[in-house]
Design a protein around this motif. Structure first.
Motif, PDB file in Angstrom:
ATOM      1  N   THR A  75       0.974  -1.087  -0.120  1.00  0.00           N
ATOM      2  CA  THR A  75      -0.097  -0.055  -0.068  1.00  0.00           C
ATOM      3  C   THR A  75       0.822   1.257   0.024  1.00  0.00           C
ATOM      4  N   LEU A  76       0.359   2.093  -0.781  1.00  0.00           N
ATOM      5  CA  LEU A  76       1.320   3.475  -0.939  1.00  0.00           C
ATOM      6  C   LEU A  76       0.305   4.552  -0.911  1.00  0.00           C
ATOM      7  N   MET A  77       0.664   5.366   0.108  1.00  0.00           N
ATOM      8  CA  MET A  77      -0.362   6.777   0.329  1.00  0.00           C
ATOM      9  C   MET A  77       0.485   7.765   0.609  1.00  0.00           C
ATOM     10  N   VAL A  78      -0.028   9.148   0.255  1.00  0.00           N
ATOM     11  CA  VAL A  78       0.544  10.408   0.851  1.00  0.00           C
ATOM     12  C   VAL A  78      -0.235  11.098   1.617  1.00  0.00           C
ATOM     13  N   LEU A  79      -0.122  11.387   2.790  1.00  0.00           N
ATOM     14  CA  LEU A  79      -0.701  12.164   3.528  1.00  0.00           C
ATOM     15  C   LEU A  79      -0.301  13.571   3.533  1.00  0.00           C
ATOM     16  N   HIS A  80      -1.394  14.538   3.046  1.00  0.00           N
ATOM     17  CA  HIS A  80      -1.023  15.954   3.239  1.00  0.00           C
ATOM     18  C   HIS A  80      -1.449  16.675   4.247  1.00  0.00           C
ATOM     19  N   ILE A  81      -0.784  17.402   5.226  1.00  0.00           N
ATOM     20  CA  ILE A  81      -1.135  18.254   6.214  1.00  0.00           C
ATOM     21  C   ILE A  81      -0.973  19.590   5.960  1.00  0.00           C
ATOM     22  N   PRO A  82      -2.009  20.457   6.000  1.00  0.00           N
ATOM     23  CA  PRO A  82      -1.775  21.822   5.446  1.00  0.00           C
ATOM     24  C   PRO A  82      -1.389  22.698   6.538  1.00  0.00           C
ATOM     25  N   ALA A  83      -0.850  23.772   6.268  1.00  0.00           N
ATOM     26  CA  ALA A  83      -0.130  24.716   7.304  1.00  0.00           C
ATOM     27  C   ALA A  83      -1.149  25.153   8.211  1.00  0.00           C
ATOM     28  N   ASN A  84      -2.605  25.377   7.803  1.00  0.00           N
ATOM     29  CA  ASN A  84      -3.503  25.680   9.017  1.00  0.00           C
ATOM     30  C   ASN A  84      -4.134  24.517   9.760  1.00  0.00           C
ATOM     31  N   HIS A  85      -3.672  23.089   9.474  1.00  0.00           N
ATOM     32  CA  HIS A  85      -4.246  22.104  10.112  1.00  0.00           C
ATOM     33  C   HIS A  85      -5.831  21.950  10.245  1.00  0.00           C
ATOM     34  N   GLU A  86      -6.425  22.529   9.237  1.00  0.00           N
ATOM     35  CA  GLU A  86      -7.860  22.450   9.247  1.00  0.00           C
ATOM     36  C   GLU A  86      -8.303  21.369   8.513  1.00  0.00           C
ATOM     37  N   TRP A  87      -7.706  20.921   7.711  1.00  0.00           N
ATOM     38  CA  TRP A  87      -8.250  19.650   6.712  1.00  0.00           C
ATOM     39  C   TRP A  87      -6.943  18.870   6.719  1.00  0.00           C
ATOM     40  N   ALA A  88      -7.202  17.625   5.834  1.00  0.00           N
ATOM     41  CA  ALA A  88      -6.190  16.884   5.744  1.00  0.00           C
ATOM     42  C   ALA A  88      -6.646  16.001   4.409  1.00  0.00           C
ATOM     43  N   THR A  89      -5.569  15.590   3.581  1.00  0.00           N
ATOM     44  CA  THR A  89      -5.958  14.508   2.448  1.00  0.00           C
ATOM     45  C   THR A  89      -5.094  13.764   2.373  1.00  0.00           C
ATOM     46  N   VAL A  90      -5.554  12.339   2.220  1.00  0.00           N
ATOM     47  CA  VAL A  90      -4.836  11.182   1.817  1.00  0.00           C
ATOM     48  C   VAL A  90      -4.925  10.636   0.578  1.00  0.00           C
ATOM     49  N   VAL A  91      -4.025  10.522  -0.248  1.00  0.00           N
ATOM     50  CA  VAL A  91      -3.801  10.000  -1.707  1.00  0.00           C
ATOM     51  C   VAL A  91      -3.195   8.887  -1.722  1.00  0.00           C
ATOM     52  N   SER A  92      -4.154   7.761  -2.255  1.00  0.00           N
ATOM     53  CA  SER A  92      -3.598   6.384  -2.506  1.00  0.00           C
ATOM     54  C   SER A  92      -3.073   6.304  -3.752  1.00  0.00           C
ATOM     55  N   LEU A  93      -1.902   5.809  -3.932  1.00  0.00           N
ATOM     56  CA  LEU A  93      -1.153   5.597  -5.361  1.00  0.00           C
ATOM     57  C   LEU A  93      -0.964   4.297  -5.764  1.00  0.00           C
ATOM     58  N   PRO A  94      -2.123   3.729  -6.554  1.00  0.00           N
ATOM     59  CA  PRO A  94      -2.233   2.360  -6.795  1.00  0.00           C
ATOM     60  C   PRO A  94      -0.787   1.651  -7.175  1.00  0.00           C
ATOM     61  N   ARG A  95      -0.766   0.484  -6.748  1.00  0.00           N
ATOM     62  CA  ARG A  95       0.855  -0.241  -6.976  1.00  0.00           C
ATOM     63  C   ARG A  95       1.043  -0.852  -8.135  1.00  0.00           C
ATOM     64  N   ASP A  96      -0.308  -0.850  -9.055  1.00  0.00           N
ATOM     65  CA  ASP A  96       0.128  -1.258 -10.432  1.00  0.00           C
ATOM     66  C   ASP A  96       0.280   0.197 -11.369  1.00  0.00           C
ATOM     67  N   SER A  97       0.335   1.243 -10.766  1.00  0.00           N
ATOM     68  CA  SER A  97       0.606   2.353 -11.681  1.00  0.00           C
ATOM     69  C   SER A  97       1.745   2.536 -12.323  1.00  0.00           C
ATOM     70  N   TRP A  98       1.911   2.714 -13.547  1.00  0.00           N
ATOM     71  CA  TRP A  98       2.951   2.778 -14.364  1.00  0.00           C
ATOM     72  C   TRP A  98       3.758   3.955 -14.414  1.00  0.00           C
ATOM     73  N   VAL A  99       4.826   4.161 -13.990  1.00  0.00           N
ATOM     74  CA  VAL A  99       5.543   5.473 -13.894  1.00  0.00           C
ATOM     75  C   VAL A  99       6.876   5.521 -14.105  1.00  0.00           C
ATOM     76  N   GLU A 100       7.366   6.584 -14.020  1.00  0.00           N
ATOM     77  CA  GLU A 100       8.906   6.369 -14.299  1.00  0.00           C
ATOM     78  C   GLU A 100       9.735   6.200 -12.907  1.00  0.00           C
ATOM     79  N   ILE A 101      10.710   5.274 -12.974  1.00  0.00           N
ATOM     80  CA  ILE A 101      11.357   4.761 -11.712  1.00  0.00           C
ATOM     81  C   ILE A 101      12.759   5.245 -12.048  1.00  0.00           C
TER      82      ILE A 101
END
Length: 430
Positions: A75-101
């Motif tokens: 499992t691979l996720m990016v958790l973004h915490i903003p400077a004001n701490h009033e919201w947060a976003t978790v973005v999942s990156l599917p492991r089958d994503s074809w990307v540049e390594i």
């Protein structure tokens, strides 16, 4: 996981605190990343790369059979915490994503060449010798290269830690609409609501091919729902010292972070930033995507990120702007495939063969290249298009970093033109 560590940590005894603190492993990741990294465009915000690791070492050896001999990221996720701490976003990156390594140190004294493959290869490639720091470094470099987001922290938790947290809560209720019988995930569940723990809990979040459409994105949806339920139950249940200690011991024992996060105190500080985020402003997303088969008919195993929506998502987070999930999903409802974009490539570098090299990379990305040629020499790569091809031009610019699109009434109908400047490295094409 950060959000539940805040529960009661400040109230545990000194010896318990030290026990939990000693459980956390720190990995020297920063020294392996080099200087060519994205800038943090929003000081005060944080991006944390979270990896669910299915390393086959120790107690995890029984998972996945004998074909896996290196560290794996499940499992691979990016958790973004903003400077004001009033919201947060978790973005999942599917492991089958074809990307540049990108080029990575393998831990064996060698360095890999840049290439395209599934995103989860980065963890295995860097962790070829079992060193979590090397695995983390290659994964961070890969995520940064493909999202443009700078990762400020890293954390990884393995199968045993996940099961321990679930068990400490007495299990988590799930409600599958259909029975799940998955040999690969070692799971047999009947349809309907039931509480799962131990191997069944792990199997539920790992199951893929026997559930729904068998896709990794379908599994991600179940994982996100499970983690939300886990966090909510932890907040309501962990009221006794014994329950809290058992939960935190499981969470920390299988946790590895970058050195700056390696301790109860920094994790407590991080969790405190999340504590006040309203539930309706903690958003779980999956990066917009579609089957790569639409661009490369022979590839039925992987997905590609959907542009320009993926680029818009990462740009919003880079600028610390809250993402509207409904708007993002609506915009990605009718994908414009790269294969539908006809591109003419012109060489403005003065370097012989550069147009052909860029054209080849565009074909690998699925674009339809209709021709190559030469243009006046320029230092800046540009994209132009005739009226009516704004969306096609946006897809192309999203795959060619640093470019912007402009209309040109003299362009051939149905074709977008890419003039390659000296600022473009063909390997940078996504």
């Amino acid at each position: 996981m950060c959000s539940v560590l805040v529960l009661g940590v400040a109230g545990v005894g000194a010896w318990v605190y030290q026990d939990l603190n000693d459980n956390i492993s720190g990995a020297d990741v920063d020294s392996k990343l080099g200087g060519d990294r994205p800038e943090n465009l929003s000081p005060g915000s944080k991006n944390i790369l979270i990896v669910g690791s299915d390393s086959r070492a120790g107690a995890n050896a029984k998972y996945g059979g004998k074909k896996f001999t290196t560290m794996q990221s499940d499992t691979l996720m990016v958790l973004h915490i903003p400077a004001n701490h009033e919201w947060a976003t978790v973005v999942s990156l599917p492991r089958d994503s074809w990307v540049e390594i990108p080029s990575c140190e393998t831990g064996k004294g060698t360095t890999s060449d840049p290439h395209h493959f599934k995103i989860n290869e980065a963890f295995a490639l860097g962790g070829a010798t079992g060193e979590i720091a090397d695995a983390a470094a290659c994964t961070i470099k890969t995520v940064e290269a493909n999202t443009g987001l700078r990762m400020d922290h890293f954390m990884s938790i393995d199968f045993q830690g996940f099961k321990g947290m679930v068990n400490a809560l007495g299990g988590i209720e799930v409600c599958p609409e259909e029975a799940i019988h998955d040999d690969k995930a070692d799971l047999d569940l009947e349809a309907g609501c039931q509480t799962v723990k131990d191997e069944d809990a792990l199997g539920y979040v790992r199951a893929r091919y026997s559930v729904g459409d068998g896709s990794d994105t379908g599994r991600i949806g179940r994982q996100q729902e499970f983690m939300q339920a886990l966090a909510e139950k932890a907040q309501s249940k962990l009221t006794s010292p014994n329950d809290l200690y058992g939960f935190l011991r499981s969470a920390t024992k299988s946790l590895t972070t970058d050195e700056d996060l390696a301790g109860i105190r920094p994790l407590y500080g991080l969790a405190s930033e999340l504590k006040g985020v309203p539930r309706d402003r903690l958003t779980f997303l999956t990066v917009p995507n579609y089957p790569r088969e639409a661009d490369v008919p022979t590839d039925r195993a992987n997905i590609v990120w959907r542009y320009p929506q993926a680029a818009d998502l990462f740009t919003s987070l880079a600028k610390d702007k809250e993402v509207d999930k409904k708007r993002l999903e609506a915009g990605a409802a009718n994908p414009l495939y790269a294969s539908s974009v006809r591109v003419r490539v012109l060489n403005g570098t003065g370097v012989s063969g550069r147009a052909a090299a860029v054209a080849e990379e565009l074909r690998k990305a699925g674009f339809t290249v209709v021709g190559t040629g030469n243009a006046d020499q320029t230092s800046r790569t540009t994209v132009t298009h005739p009226q009516g091809l704004e969306k096609e031009a946006a897809v192309l610019t999203s795959r060619v970093p640093g470019t912007r699109a402009g209309q040109d009434t003299g362009e051939a109908p149905g074709t977008v033109t890419l003039v390659v400047g000296t600022d473009l490295d063909p390997d940078d094409i996504r």
